[in-house]
Design a protein around this motif. Structure first.
Motif, short mmCIF file in Angstrom:
data_model
loop_
_atom_site.label_atom_id
_atom_site.label_comp_id
_atom_site.label_asym_id
_atom_site.label_seq_id
_atom_site.Cartn_x
_atom_site.Cartn_y
_atom_site.Cartn_z
N THR A 2 0.80 -1.22 0.00
CA THR A 2 0.00 0.00 0.00
C THR A 2 0.83 1.27 0.00
O THR A 2 0.28 2.36 0.01
CB THR A 2 -0.95 0.03 1.22
OG1 THR A 2 -0.17 0.00 2.40
CG2 THR A 2 -1.93 -1.12 1.18
N SER A 6 -1.24 2.97 -7.02
CA SER A 6 -1.80 1.96 -7.90
C SER A 6 -1.29 2.19 -9.32
O SER A 6 -1.06 3.34 -9.71
CB SER A 6 -3.32 2.04 -7.91
OG SER A 6 -3.85 1.97 -6.61
N THR A 139 -0.86 6.18 3.62
CA THR A 139 -0.56 5.17 2.60
C THR A 139 -0.97 5.67 1.23
O THR A 139 -1.83 6.54 1.08
CB THR A 139 -1.27 3.84 2.91
OG1 THR A 139 -2.67 4.08 2.98
CG2 THR A 139 -0.77 3.24 4.21
N ARG A 141 -2.50 3.95 -1.05
CA ARG A 141 -3.80 3.41 -1.44
C ARG A 141 -4.33 2.55 -0.30
O ARG A 141 -3.59 2.19 0.61
CB ARG A 141 -3.71 2.66 -2.74
CG ARG A 141 -2.80 1.47 -2.69
CD ARG A 141 -2.84 0.72 -4.03
NE ARG A 141 -2.02 -0.46 -3.97
CZ ARG A 141 -0.93 -0.64 -4.69
NH1 ARG A 141 -0.53 0.27 -5.53
NH2 ARG A 141 -0.26 -1.76 -4.58
N PRO A 142 -5.59 2.18 -0.35
CA PRO A 142 -6.17 1.34 0.71
C PRO A 142 -5.52 -0.04 0.76
O PRO A 142 -5.07 -0.55 -0.27
CB PRO A 142 -7.65 1.22 0.34
CG PRO A 142 -7.90 2.26 -0.69
CD PRO A 142 -6.57 2.56 -1.34
N ALA A 143 -5.51 -0.63 1.92
CA ALA A 143 -5.03 -2.00 2.06
C ALA A 143 -5.90 -2.92 1.22
O ALA A 143 -7.08 -2.69 1.04
CB ALA A 143 -5.07 -2.42 3.54
N GLY A 144 -5.27 -3.96 0.67
CA GLY A 144 -6.03 -4.92 -0.14
C GLY A 144 -6.14 -4.55 -1.60
O GLY A 144 -6.75 -5.27 -2.38
N ARG A 145 -5.58 -3.43 -1.99
CA ARG A 145 -5.60 -3.03 -3.41
C ARG A 145 -4.23 -3.34 -4.01
O ARG A 145 -3.44 -2.46 -4.26
CB ARG A 145 -5.91 -1.54 -3.56
CG ARG A 145 -7.26 -1.13 -3.07
CD ARG A 145 -8.28 -0.79 -4.12
NE ARG A 145 -7.78 -0.49 -5.42
CZ ARG A 145 -8.16 0.55 -6.15
NH1 ARG A 145 -9.00 1.41 -5.66
NH2 ARG A 145 -7.71 0.73 -7.35
N GLY A 146 -3.97 -4.59 -4.20
CA GLY A 146 -2.68 -5.03 -4.73
C GLY A 146 -2.52 -4.74 -6.20
O GLY A 146 -3.45 -4.28 -6.87
#
Length: 147
Positions: A2, A6, A139, A141-146
C-alpha cells in the motif's frame, strides 16, 4: 503493497511532467464543469419548485377574494418560459447534449491519447509529494488493493 501508488495512478512511461500537469488542468476544468452542471440542476429544480409555489400563491389569492391578481399571476408567471421557448429542463438538456458532453468527451480522449486513459495522475503525483511515506495514515492506497 500500500505504500506505492496503484498502477492506474502512475505516470505512464515516457510521459513528461508538463504533459501530466496539462492533462491535470484539463481534468480540473472538467471537474469545474461538473460543479456548474450541478448548479444548473439546482437552478432547474429550484425554478420548478418556485413555479409551483407561485401557482399556490395564485390559488390562495383567489380564495382570499383577489381573483384578478390570481388571474394575472397565472397568466404572466405560472408555467412561463425562463428563456425564450424554454423551460429549465430544456436548458439542462441543451447544456448536457452540447457543452458538457463535449468537455467530457474531449477530456477523456486527451487522457486516452496522452496518459493511457489513466485518471487523476496529476493528483496522485501531488499525493506522493505531500504524504508522509511510511506513516500508516498516509498510505498510497487502501489496504487490499494489490497490483
Amino acid at each position: 503493497m500500500t505504500d506505492q501508488p496503484s498502477p492506474e495512478h502512475r505516470v505512464p512511461d515516457g510521459v513528461d511532467r508538463a504533459t501530466v500537469e496539462a492533462v491535470g488542468r484539463l481534468t480540473e476544468g472538467l471537474e469545474t464543469i461538473e460543479r456548474a452542471r450541478g448548479h444548473l440542476y439546482s437552478f432547474h429544480q429550484l425554478t420548478g419548485a418556485a413555479d409551483f409555489q407561485i401557482g399556490d400563491a395564485a390559488e390562495q389569492l383567489r380564495a382570499a377574494g383577489h381573483g384578478d391578481l390570481a388571474d394575472r399571476i397565472e397568466r404572466e408567471l405560472v408555467g412561463r418560459n425562463v428563456i425564450e421557448g424554454r423551460w429549465t429542463f430544456q436548458v439542462v438538456e441543451e447544456y448536457d447534449d452540447g457543452y458538457w458532453s463535449a468537455v467530457r468527451e474531449t477530456e477523456r480522449s486527451v487522457r486516452e491519447e496522452l496518459l493511457d486513459g489513466r485518471r487523476h495522475v496529476f493528483e496522485a503525483g501531488l499525493k506522493e509529494e505531500r504524504r508522509t511515506h511510511g506513516d500508516p495514515r498516509h498510505t498510497a492506497r487502501p489496504a487490499g488493493r494489490g497490483e
